[in-house]
Design a protein around this motif. Structure first.
Motif, short mmCIF file in Angstrom:
data_model
loop_
_atom_site.label_atom_id
_atom_site.label_comp_id
_atom_site.label_asym_id
_atom_site.label_seq_id
_atom_site.Cartn_x
_atom_site.Cartn_y
_atom_site.Cartn_z
N ASP A 76 0.84 -1.21 0.00
CA ASP A 76 0.00 0.00 0.00
C ASP A 76 0.87 1.26 0.00
N ARG A 77 1.93 1.24 0.81
CA ARG A 77 2.81 2.40 0.88
C ARG A 77 3.52 2.62 -0.45
N ILE A 78 3.94 1.55 -1.10
CA ILE A 78 4.59 1.67 -2.41
C ILE A 78 3.63 2.32 -3.40
N ASN A 79 2.38 1.90 -3.38
CA ASN A 79 1.39 2.51 -4.28
C ASN A 79 1.17 3.98 -3.96
N ASP A 80 1.12 4.32 -2.66
CA ASP A 80 0.99 5.72 -2.26
C ASP A 80 2.19 6.53 -2.74
N LEU A 81 3.38 5.97 -2.55
CA LEU A 81 4.59 6.67 -2.98
C LEU A 81 4.61 6.86 -4.49
N LYS A 82 4.17 5.86 -5.22
CA LYS A 82 4.10 5.99 -6.68
C LYS A 82 3.17 7.13 -7.07
N ASP A 83 2.02 7.23 -6.42
CA ASP A 83 1.07 8.32 -6.71
C ASP A 83 1.69 9.68 -6.37
N ILE A 84 2.35 9.75 -5.21
CA ILE A 84 3.00 11.01 -4.80
C ILE A 84 4.06 11.40 -5.81
N LEU A 85 4.88 10.44 -6.22
CA LEU A 85 5.94 10.73 -7.18
C LEU A 85 5.37 11.15 -8.53
N ASP A 86 4.29 10.51 -8.97
CA ASP A 86 3.66 10.92 -10.22
C ASP A 86 3.21 12.38 -10.15
N LEU A 87 2.62 12.76 -9.02
CA LEU A 87 2.18 14.16 -8.84
C LEU A 87 3.37 15.12 -8.82
N LEU A 88 4.43 14.74 -8.12
CA LEU A 88 5.61 15.60 -8.06
C LEU A 88 6.26 15.74 -9.43
N TYR A 89 6.34 14.65 -10.19
CA TYR A 89 6.91 14.74 -11.54
C TYR A 89 6.03 15.60 -12.44
N GLU A 90 4.72 15.51 -12.27
CA GLU A 90 3.81 16.35 -13.05
C GLU A 90 4.02 17.82 -12.69
N LYS A 91 4.16 18.10 -11.40
CA LYS A 91 4.40 19.46 -10.93
C LYS A 91 5.73 19.97 -11.49
N LEU A 92 6.76 19.13 -11.45
CA LEU A 92 8.06 19.50 -12.00
C LEU A 92 7.92 19.83 -13.50
N GLY A 93 7.18 19.01 -14.21
CA GLY A 93 6.96 19.25 -15.64
C GLY A 93 6.27 20.58 -15.90
N GLU A 94 5.28 20.91 -15.07
CA GLU A 94 4.58 22.19 -15.23
C GLU A 94 5.52 23.35 -14.97
N PHE A 95 6.34 23.25 -13.94
CA PHE A 95 7.31 24.32 -13.64
C PHE A 95 8.31 24.46 -14.78
N GLU A 96 8.77 23.34 -15.33
CA GLU A 96 9.72 23.40 -16.44
C GLU A 96 9.10 24.06 -17.66
N LYS A 97 7.82 23.76 -17.94
CA LYS A 97 7.12 24.43 -19.04
C LYS A 97 7.03 25.93 -18.79
N GLU A 98 6.73 26.30 -17.53
CA GLU A 98 6.63 27.70 -17.17
C GLU A 98 7.96 28.42 -17.42
N LEU A 99 9.07 27.75 -17.09
CA LEU A 99 10.39 28.34 -17.32
C LEU A 99 10.63 28.60 -18.80
N ILE A 100 10.21 27.67 -19.63
CA ILE A 100 10.43 27.79 -21.07
C ILE A 100 9.56 28.89 -21.67
N MET A 101 8.32 28.98 -21.22
CA MET A 101 7.37 29.92 -21.82
C MET A 101 7.49 31.34 -21.26
N SER A 102 8.04 31.50 -20.08
CA SER A 102 8.09 32.82 -19.45
C SER A 102 9.36 33.56 -19.84
#
Length: 159
Positions: free
Chosen positions: A5-31
């Motif tokens: 269960d914890r591994i699945n939770d961690l996978k979900d957390i990491l997916d969200l963090l990677y998505e957030k990182l991707g959004e910030f990286e897009k913001e850097l490129i476009m701004s």
């Protein structure tokens, strides 16, 4: 809560963090706003990346080693890259990084020097330590050899 269960939770957390990182990286490129870009870079460096490394470390500590299937040839290739990254970090003056990093590097060296283990077994033992070193690399603003190696290893293991 079970490890599964914890591994699945961690996978979900990491997916969200990677998505957030991707959004910030897009913001850097476009701004074109240098001040905003600086703030975004600092958030990535101080919040996102350390959180990713923390959760990756826990994920790989809990991940069942028997579920990781890596050929000795593939593991040997990755271990050479890990060794190169360790050597490159060790060449930086020791007062430039925290003592915890020295301890992690020594622990990796000890695990890599064990002659009685196959390459795949050594790689499995080293996996939880790599995210922490990659995080230190980011703090020290080095070449990121360990980070690049870590990305390759994650792809191999998740296949």
């Amino acid at each position: 809560m079970s490890n599964y269960d914890r591994i699945n939770d961690l996978k979900d957390i990491l997916d969200l963090l990677y998505e957030k990182l991707g959004e910030f990286e897009k913001e850097l490129i476009m701004s074109s706003n240098k001040s905003a870009n600086f703030e975004v870079k600092q958030r990535i460096k101080r919040e996102i990346i350390p959180a990713i490394r923390k959760y990756e470390t826990e994920y790989w500590e809990l991940y069942p080693q028997e579920a990781i299937i890596i050929s000795d040839e593939e593991a040997e290739t990755q271990l050479v890259k890990v060794e190169q990254a360790v050597v490159s970090i060790e060449q930086i003056p020791s007062n430039a990084y925290p003592s915890a990093l020295i301890d992690l590097l020594q622990e990796i060296r000890d695990k890599l020097d064990k002659q009685d283990k196959a390459a795949s077994a050594k790689l499995k033992v080293v996996l939880p330590l790599i995210p922490a070193i990659a995080s230190y690399e980011l703090e020290m603003e080095t070449q990121g050899l360990m980070s690049k190696t870590w990305e390759n290893i994650k792809e191999i293991v998740r296949r």
